[in-house]
Design an enzyme around this catalytic site. Structure first.
Site, PDB file in Angstrom:
ATOM      1  N   TYR A  50     -38.001 -10.398  -8.210  1.00  0.00           N
ATOM      2  CA  TYR A  50     -38.327 -10.071  -9.593  1.00  0.00           C
ATOM      3  C   TYR A  50     -39.349  -8.949  -9.615  1.00  0.00           C
ATOM      4  CZ  TYR A  50     -36.611 -14.830 -10.706  1.00  0.00           C
ATOM      5  OH  TYR A  50     -35.867 -15.978 -10.836  1.00  0.00           O
ATOM      6  N   LYS A  73     -27.208  -9.190 -10.675  1.00  0.00           N
ATOM      7  CA  LYS A  73     -28.239  -8.741  -9.742  1.00  0.00           C
ATOM      8  C   LYS A  73     -27.589  -7.792  -8.748  1.00  0.00           C
ATOM      9  CE  LYS A  73     -30.242 -13.286 -10.158  1.00  0.00           C
ATOM     10  NZ  LYS A  73     -30.866 -12.995 -11.453  1.00  0.00           N
ATOM     11  N   HIS A  76     -35.873 -10.843 -15.815  1.00  0.00           N
ATOM     12  CA  HIS A  76     -34.798 -11.394 -14.978  1.00  0.00           C
ATOM     13  C   HIS A  76     -34.870 -10.740 -13.607  1.00  0.00           C
ATOM     14  CE1 HIS A  76     -32.649 -13.577 -18.093  1.00  0.00           C
ATOM     15  NE2 HIS A  76     -32.838 -12.553 -18.900  1.00  0.00           N
TER      16      HIS A  76
END
Lengths: 357, 287
Positions: free
Chosen positions: A222, A269, A230
């Protein structure tokens, strides 16, 4: 023959632009065929619609690409995102405050037998600092004087070795030296050396690092506290070199790599691969950490179909997944095309019905 | 009633969280915007520690009103309940010789919720630090990870007992299974014999070492009519997994101990609990 343009097909007939279907060119295997509307007036108008949509494609909004250029900040109750709050409280300052507060208090973390986790009791001020620096997981407690935290193996060692703000005792209450702690954590988990190197590498750059197991990776990283943002990266750690022995390591076969890529993309991600290389054979003490070198690479997918416009950013797996799901439905992949098409179609139907009468 | 209230409260919270998740996922799939498509799968909801100065981490779930008192008995590796209030005891603890005993995971669970006043031999209070110490030490038949699994299921209302430990011995004067609280030499049923109790624990712990993998818990569905005297068959057995996925050999070893009761495995990652099944199947041959 005309209506064959309605069927998405690999190879097969393509128009001059290399498109085998209204707007889409794909080298992939044909998806299940759809019922063909041949030579009916409706079919014909459907064809007109397809052509129309084809032209419209470049006039309407381009397919939405995942924005990979920045962090996804979460939003507060006032609707504003937390970017400003994060900028006002950089992680480095949170960690420094934690370090200076804990150093004097000789806090003792107790290792759990059979694993690498540890339990740490702190007072409320220290708990707030731990929370802000994003270490550990608070345990629920009904108003005891102390707040209890569970620390993961990497966190224990980082707080002890890198930040030097806790001491650690074994499950049987013996204080452990750095070397003893290293041995214990390595015996609890074979991959601890490379995992810890990756963890401390990211942490020293002030990224917040948490377990990524729920996403099928080793860590998630993060940009700031998980409550504010997020995670951007799903991290897979790959050891390299004779020092690591014959460990099974990840991403050595295509199914594994593509699985990791897919999994990380489905939660938005970027897949970050940290290769930890070692040319020394000795991992028996924390001194080896200095010899380990961390290489950072991302693995991203580039979608040829979606990047033909001016902005050619690499796309997240999410976009690729959509592309695949819609292969059989490219006729309806464009919003404006659908709306326009329905309007045209319904007016044609009305016309036909009136004509029949 | 405290127990029921607390269970309802927890269910409501988890249902609210689940419906929030569903609403978020239900947004138009066509809108490939960051908001809809990228809702992190199972991402935890983090409390924002930057907003309020004193973020209370103490549990909303408290039930001091129904706190029991229990005294640690080292030879038994458990706490003898001196007085119990409320209805928690109906699904917690084992009965031996007319007395109720809580094992370490039950002690930990109740103490975290303020439902237990835990005493030592002299009547002094034992704090959370020592309770966690007993669990982390792993010497009383429950590991830290197993405690996380126990807590997780217990909070959801499941009824959990240790594998092969009968809830009560009233109906079984001669018991052939070994359990952590008692080892029955033939006809002797006295629980108070420190030797028998101590040997029982040691034997179970030794067994744990030899076999490596074995079920840790017997789990029953939430049931307001649960009776320790006739609990019935558990809904499933739960086995704790360790730092590597289980090999086929390990799976078969532990399956052999299950007697046909369904088996689930629990993996704990930094306090986050997941449940998995590794069921043996036989795919049908197709025509």
């Amino acid at each position: 023959a005309e209506s064959s343009l309605l069927l998405p097909r690999a190879g097969g007939r393509r128009n001059a632009r290399g498109e085998n279907n209204a707007g889409a060119w794909t080298p992939r295997a044909p998806p299940p065929t759809r019922p063909v509307l041949r030579s009916s007036p409706i079919g014909g108008s459907f064809l007109a619609l397809a052509r129309l949509r084809c032209r419209c494609r470049f006039l309407s909004a381009p397919p939405q690409l995942m924005d990979m250029s920045g962090p996804r900040w979460k939003k507060g109750k006032d609707g504003k995102d937390f970017a400003a709050l994060a900028a006002a409280q950089p992680m480095s300052s949170n960690v420094t405050k934690l370090q200076s507060s804990l150093k004097g208090s000789k806090l003792v973390a107790t290792l759990c037998s059979g694993g690498g986790d540890a339990v740490l009791g702190v007072n409320p001020q220290q708990a707030a600092l731990l929370n802000r620096a994003a270490f550990g997981r608070a345990l629920e407690n009904a108003g005891a004087e102390k707040q209890w935290f569970q620390l993961g193996a990497e966190e224990v060692f980082y707080l002890h070795h890198a930040l030097e703000c806790i001491v650690v005792e074994s499950a049987s209450k013996d204080l452990m030296s750095q070397g003893e702690l290293w041995d214990h954590l390595c015996s609890a988990s074979e991959s601890f050396p490379e995992m810890y190197k990756a963890y401390s590498h990211l942490r020293s750059k002030n990224w917040v690092v948490r377990s990524g197991l729920q996403y099928g990776t080793d860590f998630v990283a993060y940009r700031h506290h998980p409550a504010l943002v997020h995670s951007e990266f799903a991290v897979v750690v790959v050891p390299e070199g004779s020092g690591f022995g014959g460990r099974c390591s990840r991403l050595k076969v295509w199914s594994d790599l593509l699985c990791a890529l897919r999994a990380s993309g489905s939660v938005a991600k970027t897949l970050l691969v940290l290769t930890i290389s070692s040319n020394v054979c000795e991992l028996g003490s924390p001194d080896c950490l200095e010899q380990l070198v961390v290489h950072e690479r991302t693995v991203t997918r580039w979608i040829a179909q979606q990047c033909r416009e001016q902005r050619c950013k690499p796309c997240r797996e999410e976009a690729y997944k959509e592309e695949e799901d819609h292969t059989g439905e490219t006729v309806v992949s464009n919003y404006w095309g659908v709306i326009l098409g329905l309007t045209v179609l319904s007016s044609l139907l009305v016309y036909k019905l009136r004509f029949r009468r | 009633d405290g127990s029921l209230k607390f269970l309802v409260g927890y269910k409501e919270r988890s249902m609210a969280a689940a419906s929030r998740d569903r609403r978020r996922r239900g947004r138009a799939p066509g809108a490939a915007s960051a908001a809809a498509a990228v809702e992190d799968d199972g991402e935890e909801h983090h409390l924002n520690p930057f907003l309020s100065d004193a973020a209370p981490t103490s549990s909303r779930v408290q039930f001091r009103n129904v706190a029991s008192r229990a005294r640690w008995v080292e030879e038994a590796g458990a706490a003898e309940v001196l007085d119990s209030k409320g209805k928690l005891w109906l699904t917690t603890g084992v009965t031996r010789g007319g007395k109720l005993y809580y094992n370490v995971e039950e002690i930990g669970f109740l103490a975290e919720r303020g439902a237990l006043i835990f005493l030592d031999d002299e009547g002094g209070t034992i704090g959370m630090e020592e309770i966690y110490g007993k669990i982390a030490g792993g010497k009383y038949g429950c590991s830290w990870d197993a405690f996380q699994a126990y807590k997780h299921l217990k909070l959801l209302g499941y009824i959990i007992g240790r594998y092969a430990v009968p809830w009560t011995m009233k109906n079984n004067p001669t018991c052939e299974t070994t359990d952590s609280l008692e080892r029955m030499p033939d006809t002797d049923q006295s629980f108070n014999r420190a030797d028998g109790v101590h040997n029982g624990i040691t034997k179970l712990l030794k067994e744990m070492h030899i076999d490596g993998l074995h079920p840790s818990f017997e789990v029953y569905l939430p049931n307001s009519k649960f009776r320790k005297s006739s609990p019935g068959a558990p809904c499933f057995l739960l086995s704790m997994l360790r730092d590597k996925p289980p090999s086929r050999d390990e799976l078969e070893t532990i399956e052999s101990k299950c007697d046909g009761i369904p088996l689930k495995f629990c993996q704990v990652d930094n306090g986050r609990v997941s449940f998995l099944s590794f069921d043996k199947v036989r795919l049908p041959s197709l025509p």
